[in-house]
Design a protein around this motif. Structure first.
Motif, PDB file in Angstrom:
ATOM      1  N   THR A  81       0.762  -1.128   0.219  1.00 28.99           N
ATOM      2  CA  THR A  81      -0.105   0.141   0.011  1.00 28.99           C
ATOM      3  C   THR A  81       1.023   1.429   0.068  1.00 28.99           C
ATOM      4  N   SER A  82       0.326   2.228   0.034  1.00 29.07           N
ATOM      5  CA  SER A  82       1.111   3.560   0.127  1.00 29.07           C
ATOM      6  C   SER A  82       1.215   4.129   1.587  1.00 29.07           C
ATOM      7  N   PRO A  83       2.161   3.626   2.456  1.00 33.27           N
ATOM      8  CA  PRO A  83       2.154   4.190   3.954  1.00 33.27           C
ATOM      9  C   PRO A  83       2.789   5.463   4.010  1.00 33.27           C
ATOM     10  N   VAL A  84       2.216   6.258   5.315  1.00 35.58           N
ATOM     11  CA  VAL A  84       2.913   7.557   5.482  1.00 35.58           C
ATOM     12  C   VAL A  84       4.309   7.225   5.849  1.00 35.58           C
ATOM     13  N   ALA A  85       5.215   7.803   5.263  1.00 38.17           N
ATOM     14  CA  ALA A  85       6.592   7.674   5.450  1.00 38.17           C
ATOM     15  C   ALA A  85       7.113   7.842   6.939  1.00 38.17           C
ATOM     16  N   SER A  86       6.526   8.518   7.659  1.00 37.83           N
ATOM     17  CA  SER A  86       6.761   9.049   8.940  1.00 37.83           C
ATOM     18  C   SER A  86       6.183   8.018   9.930  1.00 37.83           C
ATOM     19  N   ASP A  87       5.496   6.922   9.626  1.00 36.99           N
ATOM     20  CA  ASP A  87       4.789   6.186  10.499  1.00 36.99           C
ATOM     21  C   ASP A  87       5.398   4.901  10.485  1.00 36.99           C
ATOM     22  N   PRO A  88       6.330   4.648  11.376  1.00 39.17           N
ATOM     23  CA  PRO A  88       6.920   3.230  11.397  1.00 39.17           C
ATOM     24  C   PRO A  88       5.916   2.169  11.686  1.00 39.17           C
ATOM     25  N   ILE A  89       5.061   2.246  12.520  1.00 45.48           N
ATOM     26  CA  ILE A  89       4.102   1.243  12.679  1.00 45.48           C
ATOM     27  C   ILE A  89       3.038   0.913  11.573  1.00 45.48           C
ATOM     28  N   GLY A  90       2.701   2.068  10.809  1.00 45.16           N
ATOM     29  CA  GLY A  90       2.111   1.867   9.553  1.00 45.16           C
ATOM     30  C   GLY A  90       2.652   1.090   8.729  1.00 45.16           C
ATOM     31  N   LEU A 131      -4.708 -24.466   3.566  1.00 47.90           N
ATOM     32  CA  LEU A 131      -4.800 -23.140   4.446  1.00 47.90           C
ATOM     33  C   LEU A 131      -6.326 -22.682   4.520  1.00 47.90           C
ATOM     34  N   PRO A 132      -6.693 -22.504   6.029  1.00 46.08           N
ATOM     35  CA  PRO A 132      -8.003 -22.051   6.205  1.00 46.08           C
ATOM     36  C   PRO A 132      -8.180 -20.627   5.534  1.00 46.08           C
ATOM     37  N   GLU A 133      -9.282 -20.557   4.940  1.00 44.70           N
ATOM     38  CA  GLU A 133      -9.875 -19.160   4.425  1.00 44.70           C
ATOM     39  C   GLU A 133      -9.858 -18.433   5.550  1.00 44.70           C
ATOM     40  N   LEU A 134      -9.163 -17.148   5.322  1.00 50.55           N
ATOM     41  CA  LEU A 134      -9.239 -16.025   6.625  1.00 50.55           C
ATOM     42  C   LEU A 134      -8.978 -14.656   5.978  1.00 50.55           C
ATOM     43  N   ARG A 135      -9.062 -13.687   6.847  1.00 54.10           N
ATOM     44  CA  ARG A 135      -8.884 -12.250   6.495  1.00 54.10           C
ATOM     45  C   ARG A 135      -7.903 -11.952   7.722  1.00 54.10           C
ATOM     46  N   ILE A 136      -6.761 -11.400   7.724  1.00 62.70           N
ATOM     47  CA  ILE A 136      -6.085 -10.762   8.853  1.00 62.70           C
ATOM     48  C   ILE A 136      -5.621  -9.395   8.516  1.00 62.70           C
ATOM     49  N   GLU A 137      -5.992  -8.521   9.649  1.00 59.51           N
ATOM     50  CA  GLU A 137      -5.481  -7.129   9.386  1.00 59.51           C
ATOM     51  C   GLU A 137      -4.534  -6.996  10.689  1.00 59.51           C
ATOM     52  N   ASP A 138      -3.383  -6.758  10.650  1.00 52.95           N
ATOM     53  CA  ASP A 138      -2.243  -6.644  11.954  1.00 52.95           C
ATOM     54  C   ASP A 138      -1.454  -5.555  11.656  1.00 52.95           C
ATOM     55  N   ARG A 139      -1.102  -5.045  12.969  1.00 51.13           N
ATOM     56  CA  ARG A 139       0.065  -4.071  13.092  1.00 51.13           C
ATOM     57  C   ARG A 139       0.871  -4.343  14.474  1.00 51.13           C
TER      58      ARG A 139
END
Length: 637
Positions: A81-90, A131-139
């Motif tokens: 994706t296009s992260p914000v350069a100053s956001d290391p967690i993003g 592999l099980p069908e799933l969606r993960i969002e993580d940070r």
């Protein structure tokens, strides 16, 4: 890792636990799939994709690594994706979508893509080709998540072991690794500094540094630069640079004396050139722009040659002046300074005078540590790392109950106070008898909490760890650790120290009841049986299991020693003889020596010889003492 789990509806058992997971009802059949490598992919992520392919192959589902233009059939696609350069967690965040038609790993930045691939690799290790069908969002919660290993107090790991640790960091989404060095680097300007320590040569560090860069791990140099410099400052060439000069050689110092170390005489005009020379040799082996100058526990500062100066200016001021020198020296080498915050924390009036760009490492290792003290540095606007520990040092087996509370409570305080970093420490005081396997539970838990503070607690994490590390889905491994944790958690019950102390150490006897001794014997033997069985399981980390079995066996021997020593004390007080106790003391000495041979092999499986001879000598002295006591009370002329 445990063998692939056939049931796609089984728990995911991911470490760290993702922040958000949605599961579907289908599966992705990975056998024969393509892993599509975009042309813009950087080397660390390309290598991560290769590790994914290796995991698929090991699960019997060979995959094809291919370029972006290839088409047809099931595939695993990689995107940014296009992260914000100053956001290391993003940048470190990712999304993972597994659907029957294909898989998409989408990273907020290159780092996030790396971590998404790590999660997918764990799922392959868990489920194999289906592999099980799933969606993960993580940070992550903390932008910087590191492991800190002691390589000074007795053990110096082999290059292979250091690479294994870096590989584990990658799997657990840690992005920083440090090794604690006082004298165990091969300084060419004075080879005597590291003599007898099997030191780390610069070429090994350079190779490890490249290995870490390929995994987006920052291998941060860490070198004592103020206190804890006992080995160097005990040498005839340098001892005049100590605030309080050594009264004996390093070789004849006790382990507590070595751990306490010696503090630099910062007023001596030869001190700064020595530090400059050490930095000039040490730092070129590392590419990191950070540098941990340590500088903790300067016990002797202002108590010797500089007592009058400390009386006029204050001990805190002396400390700050040397820290400012180190900061300037770091700047000359293009490094950002990190340091342990304990001394400055004792002089809060000086915090405002610290350079703005320093990174403060706030440490504390007990479950009841005052975690809110981190506020001092946070309110000063300084970059802060919180630094819990694995509760393994000076112990036969880690205190996992204390370690868990220390890790979780410190992480929560760090998040409250805006800490940027989480650095888990694994120390080896008193000769470094404690094994790396004993610390694995704490290392995995620390990584889990550093990424996601809501990581599973208690029994649930224990079950996951036991399964992932020792192929033990029932969780018996962690239960065996917990059952023995009580003695290692009790302060100051350093069980290795208690074991190698003389049989006549009355103070040690007073710290244990007869019931304590019996618990040690029973739970140690039971734990050893569990770990010995698990060592032979397919998919188990056999070396870790063997180390845990040994620690359990030694806990049992400690329990026996307590009972024998208490009986010996009564016999001596009565001036009597005791033939039965004579036989038991001799038998105990023989078993102690037999148990030591496997320990030597375990040491050398991960480490250079380094100071193994010190452990050999301690065990030899104890066995000889038991035999001498047996002869004393035998009643034979």
């Amino acid at each position: 890792m445990n063998p692939p789990y056939a049931d796609p509806d089984a728990p995911l058992d991911l470490v760290p636990q993702p922040r958000r997971v949605e599961r579907g009802g289908g599966t992705f059949e990975a056998a024969g799939c393509r892993i599509v490598l975009p042309g813009w992919l950087e080397r660390p992520e390309r290598l991560a994709a290769e590790r994914l392919a290796e995991a698929l192959a090991a699960a019997g589902a060979a995959a094809q690594l291919t370029e972006e233009a290839a088409a047809g059939g099931p595939a695993i696609h990689l995107e940014l994706t296009s992260p914000v350069a100053s956001d290391p967690i993003g940048r470190q965040g990712y999304q993972l979508r597994i659907e029957p038609a294909g898989v998409l790993v989408q990273g907020g930045g290159a780092e996030g893509l790396l971590y998404g691939l790590a999660t997918l690799t764990q799922l392959v290790e868990r489920f194999g080709a289906r592999l099980p069908e799933l969606r993960i969002e993580d940070r992550p919660d903390f932008a910087e998540r590191g492991l800190y290993e002691d390589v000074t107090r007795g053990k110096v790991p082999t290059l292979a072991t250091m690479k294994d640790l870096a590989g584990l960091c990658t799997a657990l989404k840690l992005n920083q690794l440090q090794f604690y060095v006082e004298h165990t680097f091969d300084f060419e300007f004075d080879r005597e500094i590291a003599a007898g320590a099997s030191p780390l040569p610069g070429d090994e560090i350079r190779e490890l540094d490249e290995f870490c860069r390929d995994r987006r791990i920052d291998l941060v140099p860490s070198l004592q630069s103020f206190g804890h410099m006992g080995r160097l400052l005990s040498l005839p060439r340098w001892r005049h640079l100590a605030e309080v000069e050594a009264e004996r050689s390093w070789e004849t110092m006790s382990w507590p004396q070595r751990a306490r170390g010696l503090t630099l005489d910062i007023a001596n005009p030869q001190t700064r050139p020595l530090i400059e020379r050490m930095f000039e040799e040490f730092l070129p082996a590392f590419s990191s722009r950070r540098f941990n100058v340590c500088s903790d526990e300067t016990w002797d500062l202002g108590k010797g040659k500089n007592a009058a100066l400390a009386e006029r200016e204050g001990v805190g001021r002396l400390y700050l002046e040397h820290l400012q020198f180190l900061h300037g020296l770091c700047g000359r080498h293009g490094r950002r300074m990190m340091f342990w915050g304990d001394i400055v924390r004792n002089h809060p009036e000086l915090v405002s005078e610290l350079p703005d760009d320093v990174i403060v490492l706030d440490w504390g290792y007990d479950q009841d540590h005052d975690f809110e003290r981190a506020r001092l540095f946070a309110e000063a606007g300084l970059e802060l790392y919180i630094c819990p520990g694995t509760t393994g040092w000076a112990r036969l087996l880690n205190g996992v109950d204390n370690a868990e509370l220390n890790i979780r409570r410190f992480a929560a305080a760090g998040l409250r106070h805006g800490a940027k970093g989480f650095l888990l420490t694994d120390w080896g005081d008193h000769g470094h008898y404690n094994t790396l396997g004993g610390s694995m539970h704490g290392i995995w838990l620390g990584a889990a909490v550093a990424w996601n503070g809501t990581a599973p607690e208690g029994g649930e994490f224990d079950r996951i760890w036991s399964g992932r590390v020792l192929a033990d889905e029932e969780g018996r491994a962690a239960a065996a650790l917990r059952a023995q944790s009580w003695v290692a958690d009790r302060h100051p019950h350093y069980t290795w120290t208690e074991l190698h102390q003389p049989l006549a150490d009355v103070a040690a006897l007073a710290r244990f009841s007869d019931e304590d001794a019996q618990r040690l014997i029973e739970r140690g033997r039971a734990g050893a049986a569990v770990f010995e069985e698990l060592a032979g399981r397919k998919g188990a980390d056999a070396l870790t299991a063997a180390e845990l079995a040994h620690g359990s066996q030694m806990n049992a021997l400690l329990g026996e020693k307590i009972g024998l020593a208490r009986r010996l004390e009564r016999v001596r007080a009565a001036g009597a003889s005791d033939q039965a106790l004579t036989v038991e003391l001799i038998d105990w000495a023989e078993r102690l020596e037999r148990r030591h041979e496997p320990f030597r092999r375990l040491w050398l499986a991960r480490n250079k010889p380094s100071r193994l001879a010190d452990i050999d000598a301690a065990i030899g002295r104890l066995a000889a003492e038991a035999r001498a006591a047996a002869e004393e009370i035998s009643g034979e002329d």
